[in-house]
Design a protein around this motif. Sequence first.
Motif, PDB file in Angstrom:
ATOM      1  N   THR A 130       8.142   6.706  -5.474  1.00 42.84           N
ATOM      2  CA  THR A 130       7.382   7.848  -4.983  1.00 42.84           C
ATOM      3  C   THR A 130       7.670   9.023  -5.907  1.00 42.84           C
ATOM      4  OG1 THR A 130       7.558   7.045  -2.707  1.00 42.84           O
ATOM      5  CG2 THR A 130       6.899   9.340  -3.012  1.00 42.84           C
TER       6      THR A 130
ATOM      7  N   LEU B 160       2.528  -2.486  -4.249  1.00 46.42           N
ATOM      8  CA  LEU B 160       3.702  -3.261  -4.659  1.00 46.42           C
ATOM      9  C   LEU B 160       3.701  -4.634  -4.009  1.00 46.42           C
ATOM     10  CD1 LEU B 160       6.387  -3.358  -6.199  1.00 46.42           C
ATOM     11  CD2 LEU B 160       7.489  -2.412  -4.159  1.00 46.42           C
ATOM     12  N   ALA B 161       3.348  -4.690  -2.734  1.00 39.63           N
ATOM     13  CA  ALA B 161       3.313  -5.980  -2.040  1.00 39.63           C
ATOM     14  C   ALA B 161       2.317  -6.920  -2.700  1.00 39.63           C
ATOM     15  CB  ALA B 161       2.946  -5.766  -0.572  1.00 39.63           C
TER      16      ALA B 161
ATOM     17  N   ALA C 149       2.880   7.291  -0.656  1.00 42.64           N
ATOM     18  CA  ALA C 149       3.884   6.276  -0.326  1.00 42.64           C
ATOM     19  C   ALA C 149       3.256   5.038   0.309  1.00 42.64           C
ATOM     20  CB  ALA C 149       4.938   6.874   0.603  1.00 42.64           C
ATOM     21  N   ALA C 150       2.314   5.232   1.201  1.00 48.47           N
ATOM     22  CA  ALA C 150       1.681   4.091   1.862  1.00 48.47           C
ATOM     23  C   ALA C 150       0.896   3.249   0.870  1.00 48.47           C
ATOM     24  CB  ALA C 150       0.772   4.583   2.987  1.00 48.47           C
TER      25      ALA C 150
ATOM     26  N   ALA D  20       8.370   0.242  -7.106  1.00 47.82           N
ATOM     27  CA  ALA D  20       7.533   1.385  -6.724  1.00 47.82           C
ATOM     28  C   ALA D  20       8.417   2.619  -6.591  1.00 47.82           C
ATOM     29  CB  ALA D  20       6.811   1.111  -5.413  1.00 47.82           C
TER      30      ALA D  20
ATOM     31  N   THR E 227       3.263   1.174  -1.230  1.00 46.92           N
ATOM     32  CA  THR E 227       3.797   0.012  -0.516  1.00 46.92           C
ATOM     33  C   THR E 227       2.821  -1.148  -0.565  1.00 46.92           C
ATOM     34  OG1 THR E 227       5.103   1.410   0.960  1.00 46.92           O
ATOM     35  CG2 THR E 227       4.620  -0.820   1.712  1.00 46.92           C
TER      36      THR E 227
END
Length: 253
Positions: free
Chosen positions: A62, A48-49, A41-42, A60, A45
């Motif tokens: 998970t 995607l950013a 997940a991290a 995104a 993130t």
Amino acid sequence: MSGRLSGKVALITGAASGIGLATARRFAEEDAMVILADRDAAGLTAALAELQAGRDRHLAITLDVTIEAAWIAAMKDIRTRYGRLDILVNNAGFGRFRSIADTTLDEWRATLAVNLDSVFLGTKHALPLLAESGRGAIVNMSSMRGLVAGPNSGAYSAAKAGVRLFSKATALECAAARNGVRVNSVHPGHVETPLTAPAYANPDIAKEFLAHTPLGRFAQPREIAGVILFLASDEASYMTGSEVTVDGGVTAQ
């Protein structure tokens, strides 16, 4: 931006790092709408950013690629948000290298689940949306170990060889159905990624691997991503059931 994937929606598994992230970057550069899927997940993130760059264009998810219910939910989300899916890159995978005698049944099953079961599940549940697009493309990540075996790679080689023939069988099935979906597999050699970096940092391991690699170096993820981009694009419109080897010449010997 040349727009080779302009207007296309692409789902990439294992997209938080390595070849998956490099592929996501290449697809975004070519104007695709990219769905990044990973269980990190991290990492998702951050990826995607980077891709969004101020635009709410990409997505995104998970996703544990070994869980069928997760794939069903992902396809529902994609249909709701985009209404289509044009490209599926089944990239998620990992390698655990040890002798057959030292491999437990749980390790064997885990290796096949991530590397092979995930390809079946992704294909099964993405096919309806891909067929609706009329020009769908699936790119499955195998390995040079899906073509030629090596020591201490029994489970990994079995899984990646399975990906190779599953891709061909799916390609023929889609061709017979005239659903417009093409299916091809990619077979990388030694690639420097966050997963492989610790091993390649060992001078003895690096020396051994490079001694059997005619080009004399490890590949970079972007080099593999370029091949995936080609297979996913309309430039490869007459390619299906093919296996593309990107291994620095290892299997040519």
